[in-house]
Design a protein around this motif. Sequence first.
Motif, mmCIF file in Angstrom:
data_model
loop_
_atom_site.group_PDB
_atom_site.id
_atom_site.type_symbol
_atom_site.label_atom_id
_atom_site.label_comp_id
_atom_site.label_asym_id
_atom_site.label_seq_id
_atom_site.Cartn_x
_atom_site.Cartn_y
_atom_site.Cartn_z
ATOM 1 N N VAL A 4 -19.826 40.722 -4.016
ATOM 2 C CA VAL A 4 -21.005 40.765 -4.887
ATOM 3 C C VAL A 4 -21.590 39.360 -4.933
ATOM 4 C CG1 VAL A 4 -21.876 41.258 -7.207
ATOM 5 C CG2 VAL A 4 -19.997 42.618 -6.269
ATOM 6 N N ARG A 6 -24.992 36.860 -5.925
ATOM 7 C CA ARG A 6 -26.209 36.768 -6.737
ATOM 8 C C ARG A 6 -27.437 36.646 -5.836
ATOM 9 N NH1 ARG A 6 -26.755 36.113 -12.444
ATOM 10 N NH2 ARG A 6 -28.914 36.726 -12.794
ATOM 11 N N TYR A 12 -28.194 41.491 -7.756
ATOM 12 C CA TYR A 12 -27.011 41.148 -6.958
ATOM 13 C C TYR A 12 -27.044 41.922 -5.646
ATOM 14 C CZ TYR A 12 -25.266 39.527 -11.482
ATOM 15 O OH TYR A 12 -25.124 38.891 -12.684
ATOM 16 N N VAL A 284 -21.550 42.025 -14.550
ATOM 17 C CA VAL A 284 -22.912 42.504 -14.317
ATOM 18 C C VAL A 284 -23.420 43.108 -15.619
ATOM 19 C CG1 VAL A 284 -24.387 44.050 -12.980
ATOM 20 C CG2 VAL A 284 -22.406 42.974 -11.885
ATOM 21 N N VAL A 290 -28.452 46.099 -8.610
ATOM 22 C CA VAL A 290 -27.555 45.732 -7.513
ATOM 23 C C VAL A 290 -28.088 46.393 -6.247
ATOM 24 C CG1 VAL A 290 -25.515 45.419 -8.964
ATOM 25 C CG2 VAL A 290 -25.984 47.668 -7.981
#
Length: 376
Positions: A4, A6, A12, A284, A290
């Motif tokens: 994951v 940023r 993300y 998150v 995402v």
Amino acid sequence: MGDVVRAPWDAYFVTGYDTCSEVLRGRDWLAPDFAWQERQADTERWDAVATREMTKTLSRLNAPEHTCQRRSLGNLFDRSTIQRLTPQVEAHVTRLLDELADKLRWGEADFVSTVSEQLPISTIGSWLGIPPEDYPHILEITHNQVHAQELLPTRSELNVSAEATLRLRRYFTELLRQRRANPGNDVLTGWIHHWDAAEPDREKADEILYRLTMFVTIASLETTATLLSAMVGLLLGEPGRWEWLAEHPGHIDAAVDEVLRYDPPIQINTRVAAEDTVLAGVPVAKDSMVHVLYGAANHDPRRNEDPDAFDIERSGTHLTFGGGVHYCLGAALARLEARTLLTQLLKRFPTLRVATPPAYASRLVFRRVVSMGVAI
């Protein structure tokens, strides 16, 4: 950089196979629907005509509305449906390859405009009862509309998509009106009967029918066309690969799956966090976006050994068709079209070669092969 990562904006990137699968299948991750969009500060981005229109389609709905509409479609392409469609797809492929053969007699031919883009619209068009003379019109507006589904569309791209969206609405609204007046023995007539019985408000039923018909049509065009072009390009890209597959046709299905893994037609899918959560060790916050990176997930070496090698005999796994409640409705149909096309190509054009490398549109989300010259 991690499973994951940023993004440069408030979101993300999700890269690892298992983590992407968790997001696609998890109940804690939602499609960015209207309720989510209304809570965002960047109202201009989400108020765009084309964006709002796509937010009404299956891919952007959450339960219970998504559940209701998806159930109305049933298992669109179950085994019996695929069996019924197979002779039609075979006939479409034969006709298109006849046209390709005619063009190849004069030298190089564009595989994309001759075959890749024509097979999906011929298949879905005949299934829904769309007149063949309308196919070029639908292809044109689909190419323009898809800008709205990009990750960071420009204002000019959204304007192009807005015009295409209005044309799509006009076309499919009229198609539904005509089918109501002249019902047939086709899937669209069946949907009309279902929603007339399920929804007493005729205006609301017509709106649902428009969205379903429009979405099923355009969702099957760009993605499958890119799959078909990428398939031919990759299989012809290494000396001897085309000939080997012709001698080992039992590997055709595996070859199609390796193309789907290696170069997925859709590269990015977006979800939002339903609640504050932790994903692969990264906190998150609720409502955060995402971006699931299908290509990165499919090339995760923890899932597929030596992932950057194109290997027909791999028997690997991929997330190209998504997962969970939003798993691709047309996966079986796309495989049927690819398998049928490849089977006939190998038999009819054993010396086929790429004469002009594939040219891709400048996109992040939807891959599109614009052109690819072939010769014999």
